[in-house]
Design a protein around this motif. Structure first.
Motif, mmCIF file in Angstrom:
data_model
loop_
_atom_site.group_PDB
_atom_site.id
_atom_site.type_symbol
_atom_site.label_atom_id
_atom_site.label_comp_id
_atom_site.label_asym_id
_atom_site.label_seq_id
_atom_site.Cartn_x
_atom_site.Cartn_y
_atom_site.Cartn_z
ATOM 1 N N SER A 52 -12.184 134.228 79.799
ATOM 2 C CA SER A 52 -11.819 133.618 81.070
ATOM 3 C C SER A 52 -10.461 134.130 81.512
ATOM 4 N N ASP A 53 -10.325 134.348 82.821
ATOM 5 C CA ASP A 53 -9.023 134.678 83.384
ATOM 6 C C ASP A 53 -8.220 133.404 83.647
ATOM 7 N N GLU A 54 -8.902 132.267 83.599
ATOM 8 C CA GLU A 54 -8.227 130.987 83.798
ATOM 9 C C GLU A 54 -7.516 130.566 82.510
ATOM 10 N N ASP A 55 -6.500 129.754 82.663
ATOM 11 C CA ASP A 55 -5.774 129.234 81.513
ATOM 12 C C ASP A 55 -6.522 128.022 80.960
ATOM 13 N N LEU A 56 -7.102 128.179 79.779
ATOM 14 C CA LEU A 56 -7.843 127.094 79.141
ATOM 15 C C LEU A 56 -7.061 126.468 77.990
ATOM 16 N N GLN A 57 -5.760 126.724 77.937
ATOM 17 C CA GLN A 57 -4.939 126.227 76.832
ATOM 18 C C GLN A 57 -4.964 124.707 76.706
ATOM 19 N N ALA A 58 -5.203 124.007 77.792
ATOM 20 C CA ALA A 58 -5.255 122.541 77.737
ATOM 21 C C ALA A 58 -6.391 122.059 76.842
ATOM 22 N N TYR A 59 -7.384 122.915 76.590
ATOM 23 C CA TYR A 59 -8.528 122.528 75.777
ATOM 24 C C TYR A 59 -8.390 122.932 74.307
ATOM 25 N N VAL A 60 -7.355 123.668 73.970
ATOM 26 C CA VAL A 60 -7.197 124.136 72.598
ATOM 27 C C VAL A 60 -6.958 122.939 71.688
ATOM 28 N N GLY A 61 -7.708 122.886 70.599
ATOM 29 C CA GLY A 61 -7.578 121.796 69.641
ATOM 30 C C GLY A 61 -8.949 121.326 69.215
ATOM 31 N N SER A 62 -9.074 120.058 68.954
ATOM 32 C CA SER A 62 -10.366 119.517 68.547
ATOM 33 C C SER A 62 -10.592 118.185 69.235
ATOM 34 N N ILE A 63 -11.842 117.790 69.298
ATOM 35 C CA ILE A 63 -12.187 116.503 69.875
ATOM 36 C C ILE A 63 -13.008 115.708 68.874
ATOM 37 N N GLN A 64 -13.105 114.437 69.109
ATOM 38 C CA GLN A 64 -14.009 113.612 68.335
ATOM 39 C C GLN A 64 -15.107 113.153 69.277
ATOM 40 N N CYS A 65 -16.328 113.323 68.852
ATOM 41 C CA CYS A 65 -17.434 112.912 69.699
ATOM 42 C C CYS A 65 -18.362 112.002 68.918
ATOM 43 N N SER A 66 -19.135 111.260 69.638
ATOM 44 C CA SER A 66 -20.179 110.462 69.008
ATOM 45 C C SER A 66 -21.381 110.482 69.921
ATOM 46 N N GLY A 67 -22.538 110.430 69.339
ATOM 47 C CA GLY A 67 -23.754 110.476 70.138
ATOM 48 C C GLY A 67 -24.954 110.670 69.261
ATOM 49 N N LYS A 68 -26.088 110.862 69.887
ATOM 50 C CA LYS A 68 -27.337 111.041 69.166
ATOM 51 C C LYS A 68 -27.387 112.422 68.523
ATOM 52 N N ALA A 69 -27.768 112.468 67.271
ATOM 53 C CA ALA A 69 -27.892 113.729 66.550
ATOM 54 C C ALA A 69 -29.088 114.510 67.077
ATOM 55 N N PRO A 70 -29.044 115.846 67.029
ATOM 56 C CA PRO A 70 -30.180 116.644 67.473
ATOM 57 C C PRO A 70 -31.385 116.508 66.544
ATOM 58 N N ALA A 71 -31.182 115.999 65.343
ATOM 59 C CA ALA A 71 -32.278 115.764 64.404
ATOM 60 C C ALA A 71 -32.198 114.310 63.950
ATOM 61 N N PRO A 72 -33.316 113.681 63.620
ATOM 62 C CA PRO A 72 -33.273 112.273 63.185
ATOM 63 C C PRO A 72 -32.389 112.076 61.969
ATOM 64 N N ARG A 73 -31.583 111.013 62.011
ATOM 65 C CA ARG A 73 -30.721 110.649 60.897
ATOM 66 C C ARG A 73 -30.641 109.139 60.842
ATOM 67 N N ASP A 74 -30.172 108.617 59.761
ATOM 68 C CA ASP A 74 -29.985 107.177 59.639
ATOM 69 C C ASP A 74 -28.626 106.794 60.186
ATOM 70 N N GLY A 75 -28.578 105.794 61.040
ATOM 71 C CA GLY A 75 -27.319 105.264 61.544
ATOM 72 C C GLY A 75 -26.726 106.080 62.664
ATOM 73 N N PRO A 76 -25.632 105.576 63.261
ATOM 74 C CA PRO A 76 -24.988 106.281 64.375
ATOM 75 C C PRO A 76 -24.251 107.521 63.896
ATOM 76 N N SER A 77 -24.042 108.414 64.813
ATOM 77 C CA SER A 77 -23.339 109.656 64.515
ATOM 78 C C SER A 77 -21.928 109.579 65.080
ATOM 79 N N SER A 78 -20.931 109.842 64.284
ATOM 80 C CA SER A 78 -19.558 109.909 64.758
ATOM 81 C C SER A 78 -18.826 110.922 63.892
ATOM 82 N N VAL A 79 -18.617 112.110 64.426
ATOM 83 C CA VAL A 79 -18.008 113.183 63.654
ATOM 84 C C VAL A 79 -16.936 113.885 64.469
#
Length: 93
Positions: A52-79
């Motif tokens: 990208s020619d745009e400055d994406l530095q504001a996004y550098v780092g990591s995030i925490q997300c939670s949601g439905k897993a792409p495959a069935p699993r037991d319990g909620p997903s939070s990683v």
């Protein structure tokens, strides 16, 4: 600038996070996908390289997300999902 979005060694939820974050960036910024590494489930990615020619530095780092897993699993997903790390910080490409 060249950037990489990576799921690291994370589970399938991290690969889904990469796909969702890529879609977010594509809706809001001018980015060109240079390379995709498919995830273990449909519509997920282990990593994405983008430019990208745009400055994406504001996004550098990591995030925490939670949601439905792409495959069935037991319990909620939070990683923690590694999101975007610059490959060439501060260097023109």
């Amino acid at each position: 600038m060249l950037y990489q979005i990576s799921s690291g060694q994370g589970p399938a939820e991290c690969e889904l996070g990469v796909a969702k974050f890529l879609a977010y960036l594509q809706r809001r910024h001018q980015v060109t996908v240079e390379e995709l590494s498919a995830g273990y489930h449909a519509e997920t990615y282990r990593s994405v390289r983008l430019r990208s020619d745009e400055d994406l530095q504001a996004y550098v780092g990591s995030i925490q997300c939670s949601g439905k897993a792409p495959a069935p699993r037991d319990g909620p997903s939070s990683v923690a999902v590694p999101v975007i790390c610059p490959l060439l910080t501060g260097l023109p490409v």
